[in-house]
Design a protein around this motif. Structure first.
Motif, PDB file in Angstrom:
ATOM      1  N   VAL A   1     -21.810 -29.464  21.681  1.00 27.55           N
ATOM      2  CA  VAL A   1     -22.045 -29.948  20.320  1.00 27.55           C
ATOM      3  C   VAL A   1     -23.526 -30.198  20.105  1.00 27.55           C
ATOM      4  CG1 VAL A   1     -21.616 -31.855  18.720  1.00 27.55           C
ATOM      5  CG2 VAL A   1     -19.734 -30.923  20.076  1.00 27.55           C
ATOM      6  N   GLY A   2     -24.206 -30.769  21.118  1.00 27.04           N
ATOM      7  CA  GLY A   2     -25.640 -31.030  20.992  1.00 27.04           C
ATOM      8  C   GLY A   2     -26.449 -29.750  20.833  1.00 27.04           C
ATOM      9  N   LEU A   3     -26.119 -28.716  21.642  1.00 26.22           N
ATOM     10  CA  LEU A   3     -26.847 -27.456  21.559  1.00 26.22           C
ATOM     11  C   LEU A   3     -26.634 -26.765  20.218  1.00 26.22           C
ATOM     12  CD1 LEU A   3     -26.222 -26.073  25.169  1.00 26.22           C
ATOM     13  CD2 LEU A   3     -28.381 -26.900  24.238  1.00 26.22           C
ATOM     14  N   PHE A   4     -25.382 -26.783  19.728  1.00 27.07           N
ATOM     15  CA  PHE A   4     -25.131 -26.147  18.444  1.00 27.07           C
ATOM     16  C   PHE A   4     -25.731 -26.953  17.288  1.00 27.07           C
ATOM     17  CE2 PHE A   4     -22.093 -23.405  20.601  1.00 27.07           C
ATOM     18  CZ  PHE A   4     -22.273 -22.219  19.904  1.00 27.07           C
ATOM     19  N   THR A   5     -25.811 -28.268  17.438  1.00 24.38           N
ATOM     20  CA  THR A   5     -26.503 -29.072  16.424  1.00 24.38           C
ATOM     21  C   THR A   5     -27.974 -28.685  16.373  1.00 24.38           C
ATOM     22  OG1 THR A   5     -24.970 -30.918  16.759  1.00 24.38           O
ATOM     23  CG2 THR A   5     -27.072 -31.424  15.713  1.00 24.38           C
ATOM     24  N   LEU A   6     -28.560 -28.465  17.543  1.00 20.26           N
ATOM     25  CA  LEU A   6     -29.946 -28.013  17.595  1.00 20.26           C
ATOM     26  C   LEU A   6     -30.093 -26.646  16.934  1.00 20.26           C
ATOM     27  CD1 LEU A   6     -32.861 -28.349  18.603  1.00 20.26           C
ATOM     28  CD2 LEU A   6     -32.133 -27.373  20.794  1.00 20.26           C
ATOM     29  N   ALA A   7     -29.126 -25.751  17.186  1.00 16.31           N
ATOM     30  CA  ALA A   7     -29.170 -24.424  16.569  1.00 16.31           C
ATOM     31  C   ALA A   7     -29.082 -24.530  15.051  1.00 16.31           C
ATOM     32  CB  ALA A   7     -28.024 -23.563  17.099  1.00 16.31           C
ATOM     33  N   VAL A   8     -28.225 -25.415  14.540  1.00 15.88           N
ATOM     34  CA  VAL A   8     -28.097 -25.604  13.093  1.00 15.88           C
ATOM     35  C   VAL A   8     -29.392 -26.173  12.529  1.00 15.88           C
ATOM     36  CG1 VAL A   8     -26.891 -26.885  11.287  1.00 15.88           C
ATOM     37  CG2 VAL A   8     -25.592 -25.839  13.143  1.00 15.88           C
ATOM     38  N   ALA A   9     -30.010 -27.108  13.267  1.00  9.47           N
ATOM     39  CA  ALA A   9     -31.287 -27.675  12.809  1.00  9.47           C
ATOM     40  C   ALA A   9     -32.349 -26.583  12.701  1.00  9.47           C
ATOM     41  CB  ALA A   9     -31.737 -28.776  13.763  1.00  9.47           C
ATOM     42  N   LEU A  10     -32.368 -25.658  13.667  1.00  7.77           N
ATOM     43  CA  LEU A  10     -33.317 -24.542  13.601  1.00  7.77           C
ATOM     44  C   LEU A  10     -33.016 -23.641  12.409  1.00  7.77           C
ATOM     45  CD1 LEU A  10     -33.561 -23.605  17.399  1.00  7.77           C
ATOM     46  CD2 LEU A  10     -35.313 -24.707  15.993  1.00  7.77           C
ATOM     47  N   LEU A  11     -31.715 -23.471  12.121  1.00  6.44           N
ATOM     48  CA  LEU A  11     -31.331 -22.677  10.947  1.00  6.44           C
ATOM     49  C   LEU A  11     -31.827 -23.320   9.667  1.00  6.44           C
ATOM     50  CD1 LEU A  11     -27.639 -21.562  11.597  1.00  6.44           C
ATOM     51  CD2 LEU A  11     -29.712 -20.240  11.862  1.00  6.44           C
ATOM     52  N   VAL A  12     -31.673 -24.627   9.576  1.00  6.82           N
ATOM     53  CA  VAL A  12     -32.139 -25.353   8.386  1.00  6.82           C
ATOM     54  C   VAL A  12     -33.643 -25.188   8.232  1.00  6.82           C
ATOM     55  CG1 VAL A  12     -32.444 -27.650   7.383  1.00  6.82           C
ATOM     56  CG2 VAL A  12     -30.256 -27.015   8.400  1.00  6.82           C
ATOM     57  N   GLY A  13     -34.362 -25.334   9.346  1.00  4.12           N
ATOM     58  CA  GLY A  13     -35.818 -25.187   9.284  1.00  4.12           C
ATOM     59  C   GLY A  13     -36.230 -23.786   8.875  1.00  4.12           C
ATOM     60  N   LEU A  14     -35.570 -22.775   9.450  1.00  5.14           N
ATOM     61  CA  LEU A  14     -35.909 -21.396   9.121  1.00  5.14           C
ATOM     62  C   LEU A  14     -35.591 -21.077   7.663  1.00  5.14           C
ATOM     63  CD1 LEU A  14     -36.782 -18.560  10.073  1.00  5.14           C
ATOM     64  CD2 LEU A  14     -34.414 -18.151  10.752  1.00  5.14           C
ATOM     65  N   THR A  15     -34.426 -21.534   7.188  1.00  8.97           N
ATOM     66  CA  THR A  15     -34.040 -21.275   5.804  1.00  8.97           C
ATOM     67  C   THR A  15     -34.995 -21.969   4.833  1.00  8.97           C
ATOM     68  OG1 THR A  15     -31.734 -21.162   6.518  1.00  8.97           O
ATOM     69  CG2 THR A  15     -32.139 -21.389   4.160  1.00  8.97           C
ATOM     70  N   THR A  16     -35.362 -23.208   5.152  1.00  9.36           N
ATOM     71  CA  THR A  16     -36.307 -23.944   4.304  1.00  9.36           C
ATOM     72  C   THR A  16     -37.652 -23.231   4.248  1.00  9.36           C
ATOM     73  OG1 THR A  16     -35.228 -26.033   4.879  1.00  9.36           O
ATOM     74  CG2 THR A  16     -37.441 -26.174   3.952  1.00  9.36           C
TER      75      THR A  16
END
Length: 639
Positions: free
Chosen positions: A18-33
């Motif tokens: 869950v922690g690793l995928f949360t990090l992946a989602v955070a990177l997605l948010v940053g990239l999309t922004t």
């Protein structure tokens, strides 16, 4: 590392996932922004700078992007996990699997089912549903959330091209995934990856739906650009997700290989199976389009070999073979279809290695079984599973595989040993059970008579796949009949209840969910009640039961309290106690099981029936104890 440490590690790995995928989602948010801010700046004819993101979008827009991405991932994951809520059967059926347990169609299918049943008996777990995947590739998988909803899938190539020893090695590998808690993590990976993939698919749909009509419309062009951004973000997220999946999967395959060798005490069968995969023209790659989604579940890589090994969910075949066979000459084995099918359906164990259920076991031996044998069968226990299936008559085995006849077999197993009480139970069944089931009981009883009481648990486990095939209405009637059977003499015998719990636990996804409790001290109260029930089960008089009860309390370091009376031991309270005890953390459960051994102890010896009671209760706590064996099977008591 023992079973409880494996379970605890599986919990930690779930948190890590869950922690690793949360990090992946955070990177997605940053990239999309970042991409959105760049697109807006370019549409305004302005130069873009990272420092200008807040000015270009504003915090509300940035927060909106983050919430949108998180919501898409969450909804996509929840949707997939909902699809897989049925457990392993949902995975097997999505791969086109056909269930073998009830009606195997040829010798290869019967042999495959036989091997899985032997391994289940040896490990003390319910027999999982076995699915056949119509693929020439040599591969297999285990899927589910826990041992009660687990399935094992075997490809056509696996059951036809592997001999019995090789097939047993593959089955042992998959059972290690079932017993070590890997399956729940594997299904969660599928769900989380699907959530990330949805972002890319959403972007693809936006671009595809908007682009043809976007000429001259600046708004549509911006929306199409946003779709392209989502595509890039989604595929980047999938890239990261696959990296995580691969990293978590590869090492667990080595561990499963090691566990399989520990089960069978034979590394040649598993090594030979891997060599046949390397030498087969079909290899291990599946043609089914869902294979990529479930690639980390398979025994060997379910995808075609690629030069880009970063996403490989399995170690290279060479590395796995060399760990099993350090002297390997590097040559793979050619597998000829049909040659394995001619090998014997049942093995012929070495007479010198034969063993049977114990008549009794020393206290320390039983305690050692709790410490080191749970979910850790050895070669002797695997051979016991083989021999037991040879001992059981064809009629009993056929009944265990038939949804209708399996009910009759379960009724027989729950009949009381006292002649008067047994007669009352038979009269009750004539009133409440289907007449044809009663007739089936009469036909099966002579075949069941020669078998010892100590195989009741194994016979129940054999019946589980057939009973799963009952329609809901049939199952509810069957369950009500079992409860009436338990209440027929006005009291509850703990061994009867324990066998009933084994069935309910295996057949229902969340049995007695409403009985669970998070109240402080609930687990200690549940432990006290279970120890009291077990103390009364082995002692007809109050004082010996009280001493046994206090021994169990001392083993758990609990304050000594008055022993509940035998009249207080009823079905609802027993069900509630086991449901609450099932909530205990993995590293807390061995203390309870050891306390049960202390309660059952009689002058340093635990009786055979009490060992089976311990195993049945442990099964309901998801702590499968393999059968305890002696070197002399003839000593086991008969029915």
């Amino acid at each position: 590392m023992n079973f409880f440490e494996y379970q605890n590690r599986a919990r930690r790995n779930s948190g890590l996932l869950v922690g690793l995928f949360t990090l992946a989602v955070a990177l997605l948010v940053g990239l999309t922004t970042l991409a959105t801010a760049a697109a807006v700046s370019l549409s305004r004819g302005q130069a873009f700078s990272l420092a200008d993101i807040e000015q270009v979008l504003g915090w509300q827009t940035i927060l909106g992007i983050a919430l949108t991405i998180a919501a898409i991932v969450a909804l996509g994951s929840l949707y997939k996990l909902r699809q897989l809520s049925a457990g392993g059967s949902a995975v097997a059926e999505s791969l086109g699997g056909r269930k073998l347990n009830i009606a195997p169609q040829n010798a290869c299918e019967r042999r495959a089912l036989n091997v899985v049943e032997e391994m289940a008996i040896a490990s003390g777990t319910p027999v999982p549903d076995v699915y056949l995947i119509e693929e020439d590739a040599i591969n297999a998988f285990a899927a589910g959330y826990n041992p009660t909803d687990a399935v094992i899938g075997l490809t056509r190539g696996c059951i036809e091209k592997l001999n019995r020893d090789e097939l047993q090695g593959v089955a042992a590998h998959e059972f290690s995934h079932i017993l070590n808690g890997d399956m729940r993590l594997n299904i969660r990976i599928v769900g989380l990856l699907n959530g990330i993939l949805v972002i890319g698919l959403l972007g693809f749909w936006l671009v595809r739906g908007i682009y043809p009509s976007s000429r001259g419309n600046r708004g549509r062009a911006v929306l199409a650009g946003f779709g392209a951004t989502l595509m890039i973000a989604g595929y980047t997220g999938t890239f990261l997700g696959n990296l995580i999946k691969s990293a978590l999967s590869r090492q667990r395959e080595f561990l499963a290989d090691a566990s399989a060798v520990q089960f069978t005490r034979d590394n040649s069968g598993l090594a030979s199976a891997l060599k046949k995969i390397g030498g087969s023209s079909a290899g291990s790659a599946l043609s089914n389009g869902k294979a990529a989604e479930y690639s980390h579940l398979f025994f060997a890589s379910g995808m075609k070999p690629s030069l880009f090994t970063l996403f490989a969910t399995h170690p290279p075949l060479v590395d796995r073979i060399l760990r099993l066979d350090p002297d390997w000459n590097g040559l793979y084995t050619n597998s000829s279809t049909g040659s394995a099918a001619l090998s014997s359906l049942t093995p012929t164990p070495n007479p010198a290695q034969r063993s049977g259920n114990v008549q009794s076991a020393p206290f320390q031996v039983t305690l050692e079984a709790v410490n080191n044998s749970i979910a850790n069968p050895n070669q002797q226990q695997v051979q016991f599973g083989q021999r037991l299936l040879q001992t059981i008559s064809a009629g009993i085995q056929q009944a265990a595989h038939d949804p209708f006849a399996a009910r009759a077999l379960v009724y027989l197993l729950l009949l009381h040993e006292d002649a008067d009480e047994q007669q009352a139970q038979r009269q009750l069944l004539k009133k409440i059970a289907h007449p044809a089931v009663v007739r089936e009981m009469q036909q099966l009883e002579p075949q069941l008579q020669p078998l010892p009481n100590t195989v009741r648990l194994a016979l129940l486990d054999l019946c589980v796949p057939a009973l799963r095939a009952l329609v809901p209405q049939q199952y509810q009637i069957f369950k009500r009949n079992l409860i009436k059977l338990l209440h027929s003499d006005g009291k509850i015998e703990v061994w009867e209840w324990a066998l009933y719990r084994v069935l309910v636990h295996a057949l229902e996804d969340t049995p007695d969910l409403q009985r669970r409790s998070r109240k402080k001290g609930a687990s200690q109260d549940a432990a006290r009640f279970l120890l009291a029930a077990i103390a009364h089960s082995g002692n007809n008089q109050y004082l010996p039961a009280k001493r046994a009860y206090e021994q169990g309390l001392k083993a758990m370091a609990l304050e000594v309290t008055p022993l509940p009376s035998k009249k207080d031991i009823n079905l609802p309270r027993l069900d509630k106690a086991i449901a609450i005890a099932g909530q205990m953390k993995p590293l807390e459960k061995p203390t309870l099981l050891k306390a049960m051994v202390c309660t059952l102890n009689h002058n340093g010896v635990v009786k055979a029936e009490e060992i089976e009671l311990l195993r049945a209760v442990a099964d309901s706590l998801d702590c499968p104890i393999p059968p305890l064996l002696s070197s002399n099977p003839e000593r086991a008591s008969s029915r």
